[in-house]
Design an enzyme around this catalytic site. Structure first.
Site, PDB file in Angstrom:
ATOM      1  N   ARG A   1       0.839  -1.206   0.000  1.00 57.50           N
ATOM      2  CA  ARG A   1       0.000   0.000   0.000  1.00 57.50           C
ATOM      3  C   ARG A   1       0.871   1.252   0.000  1.00 57.50           C
ATOM      4  NH1 ARG A   1      -1.751   1.947   4.568  1.00 57.50           N
ATOM      5  NH2 ARG A   1      -2.320  -0.022   5.548  1.00 57.50           N
TER       6      ARG A   1
ATOM      7  N   TYR B   1     -16.176  17.058 -15.775  1.00 61.10           N
ATOM      8  CA  TYR B   1     -16.574  15.671 -15.587  1.00 61.10           C
ATOM      9  C   TYR B   1     -17.578  15.648 -14.431  1.00 61.10           C
ATOM     10  CZ  TYR B   1     -16.468  10.859 -14.076  1.00 61.10           C
ATOM     11  OH  TYR B   1     -16.845   9.609 -13.681  1.00 61.10           O
TER      12      TYR B   1
ATOM     13  N   ASP C   1      -7.096  18.800 -14.916  1.00 63.71           N
ATOM     14  CA  ASP C   1      -7.492  17.453 -15.337  1.00 63.71           C
ATOM     15  C   ASP C   1      -7.129  17.340 -16.823  1.00 63.71           C
ATOM     16  OD1 ASP C   1      -8.809  15.184 -16.271  1.00 63.71           O
ATOM     17  OD2 ASP C   1     -10.574  15.476 -14.990  1.00 63.71           O
TER      18      ASP C   1
ATOM     19  N   LYS D   1      -8.522   5.970 -18.945  1.00 71.38           N
ATOM     20  CA  LYS D   1      -8.879   6.413 -20.296  1.00 71.38           C
ATOM     21  C   LYS D   1      -7.709   6.197 -21.262  1.00 71.38           C
ATOM     22  CE  LYS D   1     -12.581   7.505 -18.013  1.00 71.38           C
ATOM     23  NZ  LYS D   1     -12.863   8.824 -17.507  1.00 71.38           N
TER      24      LYS D   1
HETATM   25  C1  LIG Z   1     -13.334   9.391 -16.348  1.00 66.36           C
HETATM   26  C2  LIG Z   1     -12.909  10.734 -15.936  1.00 66.36           C
HETATM   27  C3  LIG Z   1     -12.635  11.033 -14.602  1.00 66.36           C
HETATM   28  C4  LIG Z   1     -12.817  10.013 -13.497  1.00 66.36           C
HETATM   29  O1  LIG Z   1     -11.945   8.930 -13.629  1.00 66.36           O
HETATM   30  P1  LIG Z   1     -12.303   7.425 -13.130  1.00 66.36           P
HETATM   31  O2  LIG Z   1     -11.071   6.664 -13.491  1.00 66.36           O
HETATM   32  O3  LIG Z   1     -13.529   6.997 -13.869  1.00 66.36           O
HETATM   33  O4  LIG Z   1     -12.556   7.514 -11.675  1.00 66.36           O
HETATM   34  C5  LIG Z   1     -12.211  12.305 -14.295  1.00 66.36           C
HETATM   35  N1  LIG Z   1     -12.067  13.251 -15.243  1.00 66.36           N
HETATM   36  C6  LIG Z   1     -12.330  13.006 -16.543  1.00 66.36           C
HETATM   37  C7  LIG Z   1     -12.167  14.095 -17.547  1.00 66.36           C
HETATM   38  C8  LIG Z   1     -12.768  11.744 -16.933  1.00 66.36           C
HETATM   39  O5  LIG Z   1     -13.046  11.509 -18.213  1.00 66.36           O
END
Ligand SMILES: *Cc1c(COP(=O)(O)O)cnc(C)c1O
Length: 380
Positions: free
Chosen positions: A47, A99, A171, A196
């Site tokens: 962890r 998001y 982000d 992603k």
């Molecule tokens: C999918 C996404 C998130 C969240 O990520 P997870 O891996 O699903 O928790 C945050 N910001 C953006 C722009 C996303 O597309």
């Protein structure tokens, strides 16, 4: 070192024990102590630290040009770690349109803990300036935004935030470091949903925070990782590290497909408008040219003439676009966002979001063209 070299080489050294060229997966949760009780090899409990996770973190940090990256079990766990830096009475400015899960965290987890949250239209620098307060500690930026592909000016926002002692976290999930390097425009932290484009094959979940500099914030984020414990599994780290080797190739090919698809959609009579930063018609196009130095990305949205039911009908008729949420995989996905975002959604009802994959663009254009044209012909 260039991006392509980083993506193949950083954190993928030949394993010393057997000479494995492909990295091993370190599944062990616990590590042998030295005779004197120490951990001279650097690992004690997974962890806190794990070699497979470390190889992923080293590569992500180098891709973004940061000094360190901290991996989490999801993008959401990563954004929550950043929000955990805020103490009761402190203030965060975030985009109205982001998001939806990030906005939900702020509304349901962060605000109830006593942190003040202001949501503004981040395409407008002046709106952010108006929202800043003496207790503002964080400006959260998402550009291009999900799913409207709105652009925010990272450099201008960083200037405003830094003048007031606030941090800027971007982000960068949609753009990836292949298209956009937020640190070059003054961001302090870069957040990713590694689920992603980093993962790229729709089969692993993780997130990351990259830090531009060492210091208190970086230490607190690293500490949060081990203490809150939302760490990605070694296998997910391994899958994502493996996928990073092809990140530049995938993102550039998918971006080329998205650009061509956007051009096609823009001239289609059944399409009301196309949201893609690479189009000259996009309100943020000039900013995109400045800030998205490696390309305009592979996400686009478009509004179908005829409203919500027409949008659903078009998505239902495609054959090569899977109707599913998420993005960034090799396969093209199409999604009606308003219906998944819930009551706070500001997304138009006739909007479809597309994650453009690696299929041949001629096939993608033909498929979406057929789905739209059938929609135009009431007999079909
Ligand atoms: C999918 C996404 C998130 C969240 O990520 P997870 O891996 O699903 O928790 C945050 N910001 C953006 C722009 C996303 O597309």
């Amino acid at each position: 070192m260039k991006l392509e070299t980083v993506s193949v080489r950083i954190g993928r050294d030949v394993e010393p024990a057997a000479g494995d060229v492909a990295p091993a997966i370190h599944l062990s949760t616990t590590y042998e102590r030295d005779a004197d009780g120490g951990f001279s090899r650097g690992y004690s409990y997974t962890r806190e630290r794990n070699p497979t996770r470390r190889s992923l973190e080293d590569c992500i940090a180098a891709l973004e040009g940061g000094v360190d990256a901290i991996a989490f079990a999801s993008g959401s766990a990563a954004s929550q770690a950043v929000f955990s830096l805020l103490r009761p009475g402190e203030h965060v400015v975030a985009p109205v349109e982001s998001y939806h899960g990030t906005a939900k965290q702020l509304r349901t987890l962060v605000a109830p803990a006593g942190v003040e949250c202001t949501f503004v239209d981040m395409t407008q620098v002046a709106a952010v300036e108006d929202a800043l307060r003496p207790n503002t500690r964080l400006v959260w930026v998402e550009t291009p935004s999900n799913p409207m592909l709105n652009l925010s000016d990272i450099e201008a926002l960083a200037g405003l935030a830094h003048a007031r002692g606030a941090l800027v976290c971007v982000d960068n999930t949609f753009a990836t470091p292949v298209c956009q390097k937020p640190f070059e425009f003054g961001a302090d932290l870069v957040m990713h949903s590694s689920t992603k484009y980093f993962g790229g094959h729709s089969d692993a979940m993780a997130g990351a925070i990259v830090v531009r500099e060492h210091g208190t914030w970086a230490e607190r984020l690293r500490d949060h990782q081990g203490t809150a414990g939302a760490v990605p599994s070694p296998f997910d780290c391994w899958l994502i590290r493996r996928s990073l080797t092809t990140l530049p190739c995938r993102v550039r090919a998918q971006t080329a497909n998205a650009g061509a698809l956007a051009e096609f959609l823009q001239q289609h009579p059944q399409v009301e408008r196309v949201l893609y930063p690479g189009l000259a018609s996009h309100p943020g196009h000039a900013l995109a040219r400045k800030q998205m130095t490696g390309g305009f990305g592979a996400m686009l949205s478009f509004c179908v003439r005829g409203g919500r039911s027409a949008a659903f009908a078009v998505a239902a008729r495609t054959r090569l676009f899977t109707r599913a949420t998420s993005l960034g995989g090799v396969e093209s996905l199409i999604e009606h966002r308003a219906s998944v975002e819930g009551p706070h959604s500001v997304t138009p009802e006739n909007l479809l979001r597309v994650s453009v994959g690696l299929e041949h663009v001629d096939d993608l254009i033909a498929d979406l063209g057929a789905a739209l044209s059938a929609h135009a012909d009431p007999a079909s």
